[in-house]
Design a protein around this motif. Structure first.
Motif, PDB file in Angstrom:
ATOM      1  N   ARG A  29      36.526  33.964  44.807  1.00 54.64           N
ATOM      2  CA  ARG A  29      36.664  34.879  43.674  1.00 54.64           C
ATOM      3  C   ARG A  29      36.047  36.233  43.985  1.00 54.64           C
ATOM      4  NH1 ARG A  29      34.976  30.760  38.903  1.00 54.64           N
ATOM      5  NH2 ARG A  29      37.024  29.832  38.541  1.00 54.64           N
ATOM      6  N   VAL A  30      34.855  36.200  44.601  1.00 58.34           N
ATOM      7  CA  VAL A  30      34.172  37.455  44.923  1.00 58.34           C
ATOM      8  C   VAL A  30      35.007  38.273  45.920  1.00 58.34           C
ATOM      9  CG1 VAL A  30      32.143  38.454  46.081  1.00 58.34           C
ATOM     10  CG2 VAL A  30      31.850  36.649  44.367  1.00 58.34           C
ATOM     11  N   SER A  31      35.535  37.612  46.954  1.00 54.29           N
ATOM     12  CA  SER A  31      36.348  38.319  47.957  1.00 54.29           C
ATOM     13  C   SER A  31      37.584  38.938  47.324  1.00 54.29           C
ATOM     14  CB  SER A  31      36.791  37.364  49.066  1.00 54.29           C
ATOM     15  OG  SER A  31      35.666  36.812  49.705  1.00 54.29           O
ATOM     16  N   LEU A  32      38.276  38.177  46.480  1.00 57.38           N
ATOM     17  CA  LEU A  32      39.489  38.692  45.844  1.00 57.38           C
ATOM     18  C   LEU A  32      39.157  39.804  44.852  1.00 57.38           C
ATOM     19  CD1 LEU A  32      41.526  35.391  45.381  1.00 57.38           C
ATOM     20  CD2 LEU A  32      41.995  37.236  46.995  1.00 57.38           C
ATOM     21  N   ALA A  33      38.043  39.655  44.123  1.00 59.17           N
ATOM     22  CA  ALA A  33      37.638  40.687  43.169  1.00 59.17           C
ATOM     23  C   ALA A  33      37.316  41.989  43.898  1.00 59.17           C
ATOM     24  CB  ALA A  33      36.436  40.220  42.350  1.00 59.17           C
ATOM     25  N   GLU A  34      36.679  41.879  45.075  1.00 59.49           N
ATOM     26  CA  GLU A  34      36.358  43.089  45.838  1.00 59.49           C
ATOM     27  C   GLU A  34      37.631  43.815  46.256  1.00 59.49           C
ATOM     28  OE1 GLU A  34      33.706  41.532  48.824  1.00 59.49           O
ATOM     29  OE2 GLU A  34      31.941  42.050  47.630  1.00 59.49           O
ATOM     30  N   ILE A  35      38.638  43.056  46.707  1.00 64.85           N
ATOM     31  CA  ILE A  35      39.908  43.680  47.098  1.00 64.85           C
ATOM     32  C   ILE A  35      40.583  44.307  45.867  1.00 64.85           C
ATOM     33  CG2 ILE A  35      42.231  43.251  48.020  1.00 64.85           C
ATOM     34  CD1 ILE A  35      40.974  40.923  49.655  1.00 64.85           C
ATOM     35  N   LEU A  36      40.566  43.584  44.753  1.00 62.95           N
ATOM     36  CA  LEU A  36      41.246  44.041  43.544  1.00 62.95           C
ATOM     37  C   LEU A  36      40.630  45.289  42.939  1.00 62.95           C
ATOM     38  CD1 LEU A  36      41.886  40.783  41.503  1.00 62.95           C
ATOM     39  CD2 LEU A  36      43.595  42.531  41.978  1.00 62.95           C
ATOM     40  N   PHE A  37      39.295  45.282  42.814  1.00 67.24           N
ATOM     41  CA  PHE A  37      38.643  46.292  41.981  1.00 67.24           C
ATOM     42  C   PHE A  37      38.015  47.432  42.767  1.00 67.24           C
ATOM     43  CE2 PHE A  37      38.582  42.388  39.386  1.00 67.24           C
ATOM     44  CZ  PHE A  37      39.311  42.853  38.300  1.00 67.24           C
ATOM     45  N   SER A  38      38.162  47.433  44.085  1.00 66.99           N
ATOM     46  CA  SER A  38      37.484  48.466  44.868  1.00 66.99           C
ATOM     47  C   SER A  38      38.301  49.744  44.984  1.00 66.99           C
ATOM     48  CB  SER A  38      37.191  47.935  46.276  1.00 66.99           C
ATOM     49  OG  SER A  38      38.415  47.659  46.927  1.00 66.99           O
ATOM     50  N   GLN A  39      39.536  49.744  44.465  1.00 64.70           N
ATOM     51  CA  GLN A  39      40.402  50.914  44.682  1.00 64.70           C
ATOM     52  C   GLN A  39      40.827  51.589  43.394  1.00 64.70           C
ATOM     53  OE1 GLN A  39      43.616  50.007  47.387  1.00 64.70           O
ATOM     54  NE2 GLN A  39      42.533  48.197  48.112  1.00 64.70           N
ATOM     55  N   GLY A  40      40.021  51.471  42.344  1.00 62.07           N
ATOM     56  CA  GLY A  40      40.402  52.087  41.081  1.00 62.07           C
ATOM     57  C   GLY A  40      41.530  51.302  40.429  1.00 62.07           C
ATOM     58  N   ASP A  41      42.160  51.917  39.424  1.00 66.98           N
ATOM     59  CA  ASP A  41      43.204  51.211  38.685  1.00 66.98           C
ATOM     60  C   ASP A  41      44.430  50.995  39.564  1.00 66.98           C
ATOM     61  OD1 ASP A  41      41.627  51.181  36.479  1.00 66.98           O
ATOM     62  OD2 ASP A  41      42.525  52.963  35.573  1.00 66.98           O
ATOM     63  N   ARG A  42      44.934  49.763  39.548  1.00 67.72           N
ATOM     64  CA  ARG A  42      46.137  49.478  40.330  1.00 67.72           C
ATOM     65  C   ARG A  42      46.893  48.308  39.738  1.00 67.72           C
ATOM     66  NH1 ARG A  42      44.099  46.315  45.609  1.00 67.72           N
ATOM     67  NH2 ARG A  42      46.027  47.177  46.357  1.00 67.72           N
ATOM     68  N   HIS A  43      48.168  48.221  40.110  1.00 72.56           N
ATOM     69  CA  HIS A  43      49.028  47.119  39.686  1.00 72.56           C
ATOM     70  C   HIS A  43      49.387  46.355  40.941  1.00 72.56           C
ATOM     71  CE1 HIS A  43      49.761  50.587  37.023  1.00 72.56           C
ATOM     72  NE2 HIS A  43      49.606  49.678  36.087  1.00 72.56           N
ATOM     73  N   ILE A  44      49.139  45.060  40.937  1.00 75.24           N
ATOM     74  CA  ILE A  44      49.353  44.308  42.172  1.00 75.24           C
ATOM     75  C   ILE A  44      49.971  42.956  41.850  1.00 75.24           C
ATOM     76  CG2 ILE A  44      47.019  43.298  42.173  1.00 75.24           C
ATOM     77  CD1 ILE A  44      47.045  43.847  45.262  1.00 75.24           C
ATOM     78  N   SER A  45      50.894  42.526  42.707  1.00 74.47           N
ATOM     79  CA  SER A  45      51.469  41.189  42.535  1.00 74.47           C
ATOM     80  C   SER A  45      50.613  40.199  43.317  1.00 74.47           C
ATOM     81  CB  SER A  45      52.906  41.154  43.058  1.00 74.47           C
ATOM     82  OG  SER A  45      52.908  41.373  44.455  1.00 74.47           O
ATOM     83  N   ALA A  46      50.776  38.924  42.999  1.00 71.10           N
ATOM     84  CA  ALA A  46      50.030  37.891  43.720  1.00 71.10           C
ATOM     85  C   ALA A  46      50.356  37.947  45.211  1.00 71.10           C
ATOM     86  CB  ALA A  46      50.363  36.515  43.142  1.00 71.10           C
ATOM     87  N   GLU A  47      51.640  38.167  45.519  1.00 67.58           N
ATOM     88  CA  GLU A  47      52.054  38.196  46.935  1.00 67.58           C
ATOM     89  C   GLU A  47      51.365  39.331  47.682  1.00 67.58           C
ATOM     90  OE1 GLU A  47      54.966  36.043  44.558  1.00 67.58           O
ATOM     91  OE2 GLU A  47      54.096  38.042  44.320  1.00 67.58           O
ATOM     92  N   LEU A  48      51.318  40.498  47.040  1.00 68.82           N
ATOM     93  CA  LEU A  48      50.695  41.648  47.687  1.00 68.82           C
ATOM     94  C   LEU A  48      49.192  41.431  47.859  1.00 68.82           C
ATOM     95  CD1 LEU A  48      51.770  44.313  48.769  1.00 68.82           C
ATOM     96  CD2 LEU A  48      50.986  45.398  46.663  1.00 68.82           C
ATOM     97  N   LEU A  49      48.543  40.871  46.846  1.00 68.53           N
ATOM     98  CA  LEU A  49      47.115  40.594  46.953  1.00 68.53           C
ATOM     99  C   LEU A  49      46.857  39.579  48.069  1.00 68.53           C
ATOM    100  CD1 LEU A  49      44.197  40.947  46.049  1.00 68.53           C
ATOM    101  CD2 LEU A  49      44.598  39.206  44.292  1.00 68.53           C
TER     102      LEU A  49
END
Length: 145
Positions: A29-49
């Motif tokens: 969860r921590v690793s995925l949260a870092e990828i998700l929230f480290s770049q400001g607001d964004r829209h991402i699909s599960a595949e892209l994440l």
């Protein structure tokens, strides 16, 4: 509902963010949260994440990415933006706003909430309440004639 101060989100530890949302800060969860929230607001699909996680050498399966995105959404950290029922984006901006969807490019852009006026919202069915209204405005490049 969790409101985030987006200007100050990144330096704040994601483990605190997860704990505040009632989620145990597991390594994945921590690793995925870092990828998700480290770049400001964004829209991402599960595949892209999932692709970004693999590129960052985070060992997660696509199923785990899906589960985590849904857990984050239920906890109020993400907002789900469903397009056509088969394309789902997860939005790190949980404030009140709407979206442009660029057809053919599978690209989502924010529309500030105050730019969309909603005249009439039907009363919710018996025993239900309206959570929010999601407006998706479909756009495409003008044809060059």
């Amino acid at each position: 509902m969790h409101v985030h101060d987006h200007e100050h989100d990144t330096p704040r530890d994601v483990t605190d963010m997860l704990r505040d949302a009632g989620l145990r800060p597991t390594r994945q969860r921590v690793s995925l949260a870092e990828i998700l929230f480290s770049q400001g607001d964004r829209h991402i699909s599960a595949e892209l994440l999932h692709e970004e996680a693999v590129a960052a050498r985070v060992p997660v399966s696509l199923a785990t990415v899906y589960n985590t995105l849904h857990q984050f959404t239920q906890a109020g950290l993400l907002r789900e933006v469903a397009i056509d029922g088969n394309k789902t984006y997860f939005d790190t901006n949980v404030s009140d706003h709407h979206h442009f969807f660029v057809e053919g490019e599978n690209f989502v852009m924010d529309i500030p909430g105050e730019k969309v006026g909603i005249g009439l919202v039907p009363p919710a069915p018996e025993g239900m309440e309206v959570v929010r209204v999601d407006v998706i405005v479909r756009v495409r490049p003008k044809s060059q004639r």
